[in-house]
Design a protein around this motif. Structure first.
Motif, PDB file in Angstrom:
ATOM      1  N   VAL A   1       0.839  -1.196   0.000  1.00 31.25           N
ATOM      2  CA  VAL A   1       0.000   0.000   0.000  1.00 31.25           C
ATOM      3  C   VAL A   1       0.879   1.254   0.000  1.00 31.25           C
ATOM      4  O   VAL A   1       0.544   2.256  -0.630  1.00 31.25           O
ATOM      5  CB  VAL A   1      -0.977  -0.022   1.196  1.00 31.25           C
ATOM      6  CG1 VAL A   1      -1.694   1.306   1.355  1.00 31.25           C
ATOM      7  CG2 VAL A   1      -2.001  -1.145   1.038  1.00 31.25           C
ATOM      8  N   ALA A   2       2.011   1.203   0.664  1.00 34.11           N
ATOM      9  CA  ALA A   2       2.917   2.354   0.711  1.00 34.11           C
ATOM     10  C   ALA A   2       3.458   2.719  -0.670  1.00 34.11           C
ATOM     11  O   ALA A   2       3.937   3.839  -0.871  1.00 34.11           O
ATOM     12  CB  ALA A   2       4.070   2.067   1.671  1.00 34.11           C
TER      13      ALA A   2
ATOM     14  N   PRO B   1      -7.481   5.430 -10.932  1.00 36.03           N
ATOM     15  CA  PRO B   1      -7.470   6.231  -9.700  1.00 36.03           C
ATOM     16  C   PRO B   1      -6.749   5.458  -8.588  1.00 36.03           C
ATOM     17  O   PRO B   1      -6.746   4.214  -8.578  1.00 36.03           O
ATOM     18  CB  PRO B   1      -8.952   6.398  -9.365  1.00 36.03           C
ATOM     19  CG  PRO B   1      -9.702   5.997 -10.598  1.00 36.03           C
ATOM     20  CD  PRO B   1      -8.821   5.061 -11.360  1.00 36.03           C
ATOM     21  N   LYS B   2      -6.163   6.170  -7.657  1.00 32.93           N
ATOM     22  CA  LYS B   2      -5.413   5.534  -6.570  1.00 32.93           C
ATOM     23  C   LYS B   2      -6.262   4.534  -5.791  1.00 32.93           C
ATOM     24  O   LYS B   2      -5.755   3.503  -5.348  1.00 32.93           O
ATOM     25  CB  LYS B   2      -4.857   6.590  -5.615  1.00 32.93           C
ATOM     26  CG  LYS B   2      -3.752   7.413  -6.200  1.00 32.93           C
ATOM     27  CD  LYS B   2      -3.296   8.460  -5.195  1.00 32.93           C
ATOM     28  CE  LYS B   2      -2.465   9.504  -5.886  1.00 32.93           C
ATOM     29  NZ  LYS B   2      -2.148  10.617  -4.994  1.00 32.93           N
ATOM     30  N   HIS B   3      -7.548   4.853  -5.629  1.00 30.62           N
ATOM     31  CA  HIS B   3      -8.397   3.962  -4.823  1.00 30.62           C
ATOM     32  C   HIS B   3      -8.513   2.568  -5.450  1.00 30.62           C
ATOM     33  O   HIS B   3      -8.728   1.582  -4.743  1.00 30.62           O
ATOM     34  CB  HIS B   3      -9.776   4.576  -4.567  1.00 30.62           C
ATOM     35  CG  HIS B   3     -10.705   4.559  -5.741  1.00 30.62           C
ATOM     36  ND1 HIS B   3     -11.497   3.473  -6.038  1.00 30.62           N
ATOM     37  CD2 HIS B   3     -10.955   5.487  -6.689  1.00 30.62           C
ATOM     38  CE1 HIS B   3     -12.208   3.739  -7.124  1.00 30.62           C
ATOM     39  NE2 HIS B   3     -11.894   4.954  -7.547  1.00 30.62           N
TER      40      HIS B   3
ATOM     41  N   GLU C   1      -7.416  -3.108  -4.890  1.00 33.21           N
ATOM     42  CA  GLU C   1      -6.743  -4.312  -5.374  1.00 33.21           C
ATOM     43  C   GLU C   1      -5.865  -4.910  -4.272  1.00 33.21           C
ATOM     44  O   GLU C   1      -5.846  -6.121  -4.075  1.00 33.21           O
ATOM     45  CB  GLU C   1      -5.875  -3.988  -6.604  1.00 33.21           C
ATOM     46  CG  GLU C   1      -6.657  -3.721  -7.860  1.00 33.21           C
ATOM     47  CD  GLU C   1      -7.236  -4.982  -8.458  1.00 33.21           C
ATOM     48  OE1 GLU C   1      -6.544  -5.662  -9.230  1.00 33.21           O
ATOM     49  OE2 GLU C   1      -8.396  -5.296  -8.141  1.00 33.21           O
ATOM     50  N   MET C   2      -5.153  -4.051  -3.572  1.00 36.79           N
ATOM     51  CA  MET C   2      -4.223  -4.522  -2.537  1.00 36.79           C
ATOM     52  C   MET C   2      -4.954  -5.064  -1.305  1.00 36.79           C
ATOM     53  O   MET C   2      -4.446  -5.948  -0.628  1.00 36.79           O
ATOM     54  CB  MET C   2      -3.297  -3.376  -2.098  1.00 36.79           C
ATOM     55  CG  MET C   2      -2.476  -2.757  -3.214  1.00 36.79           C
ATOM     56  SD  MET C   2      -1.223  -3.829  -3.890  1.00 36.79           S
ATOM     57  CE  MET C   2      -0.244  -4.161  -2.483  1.00 36.79           C
ATOM     58  N   ASN C   3      -6.126  -4.503  -1.009  1.00 36.86           N
ATOM     59  CA  ASN C   3      -6.786  -4.819   0.253  1.00 36.86           C
ATOM     60  C   ASN C   3      -8.016  -5.703   0.165  1.00 36.86           C
ATOM     61  O   ASN C   3      -8.387  -6.312   1.167  1.00 36.86           O
ATOM     62  CB  ASN C   3      -7.153  -3.522   0.977  1.00 36.86           C
ATOM     63  CG  ASN C   3      -5.926  -2.821   1.490  1.00 36.86           C
ATOM     64  OD1 ASN C   3      -5.211  -3.352   2.326  1.00 36.86           O
ATOM     65  ND2 ASN C   3      -5.661  -1.635   0.977  1.00 36.86           N
ATOM     66  N   THR C   4      -8.663  -5.770  -1.001  1.00 34.91           N
ATOM     67  CA  THR C   4      -9.913  -6.528  -1.046  1.00 34.91           C
ATOM     68  C   THR C   4      -9.961  -7.603  -2.123  1.00 34.91           C
ATOM     69  O   THR C   4     -10.838  -8.455  -2.069  1.00 34.91           O
ATOM     70  CB  THR C   4     -11.127  -5.591  -1.239  1.00 34.91           C
ATOM     71  OG1 THR C   4     -11.011  -4.907  -2.478  1.00 34.91           O
ATOM     72  CG2 THR C   4     -11.225  -4.575  -0.108  1.00 34.91           C
ATOM     73  N   ASN C   5      -9.061  -7.552  -3.089  1.00 35.20           N
ATOM     74  CA  ASN C   5      -9.089  -8.535  -4.171  1.00 35.20           C
ATOM     75  C   ASN C   5      -8.124  -9.670  -3.854  1.00 35.20           C
ATOM     76  O   ASN C   5      -6.914  -9.520  -3.995  1.00 35.20           O
ATOM     77  CB  ASN C   5      -8.730  -7.883  -5.511  1.00 35.20           C
ATOM     78  CG  ASN C   5      -8.867  -8.851  -6.670  1.00 35.20           C
ATOM     79  OD1 ASN C   5      -8.977 -10.061  -6.498  1.00 35.20           O
ATOM     80  ND2 ASN C   5      -8.831  -8.314  -7.876  1.00 35.20           N
TER      81      ASN C   5
END
Length: 148
Positions: A11-12, A30-32, A37-41
């Protein structure tokens, strides 16, 4: 001479990846999206290429069962032409093989001949055309795939 290293994206890294995305694509994500992708996929696997601790490229993929789909890959424009894209792509392929992936695919603009040449070095072959795939100019996408 600087050495290129490859590692999993965190995420960093999103801020640096977003800057490369914006410099590389007419419609950057977009950044979100990267955050999601990093947190929910659970299928998302993202990697970065670094030179002297600076992120110079990234590659995203979805790895589901025994198939992988490359979602995006880009090298910072100031670092292109040095083989970093090939190194990053090889790293992702190695990771995919180690994860049991048997087939890899991606879409590339029909006009992006430089990227197509790189993918052919890895054995990817045309599998079809996605008409009007890119929303910025309705350019077709060439679907490439390879059995790993």
């Amino acid at each position: 001479m600087s050495k290129i290293l490859f590692r999993k994206m965190t995420v960093a890294d999103i801020e640096a990846v977003s800057k490369i995305d914006q410099a590389s694509f007419s419609i950057p994500w977009p950044k979100h999206i990267y955050y999601d992708e990093m947190n929910t996929n659970q299928y998302a696997q993202y990697f970065v290429a670094t030179v002297d601790d600076e992120i110079v490229g990234f590659c995203g993929s979805w790895m589901v069962l025994d198939e992988a789909q490359i979602t995006n890959i880009a090298i910072d424009p100031t670092y292109r032409g040095r083989g970093y894209g090939e190194g990053l792509f090889q790293h992702v392929i190695n990771y995919a093989i180690a994860s049991g992936i048997k087939r890899l695919s991606l879409e590339v603009r029909v006009s992006n001949l430089i990227a197509q040449q790189m993918y052919k070095k890895f054995g990817l072959v045309p599998g079809g055309i996605r008409k009007n795939y890119y929303t910025d100019n309705q350019e077709d996408a060439l679907v490439l795939w390879v059995n790993l």
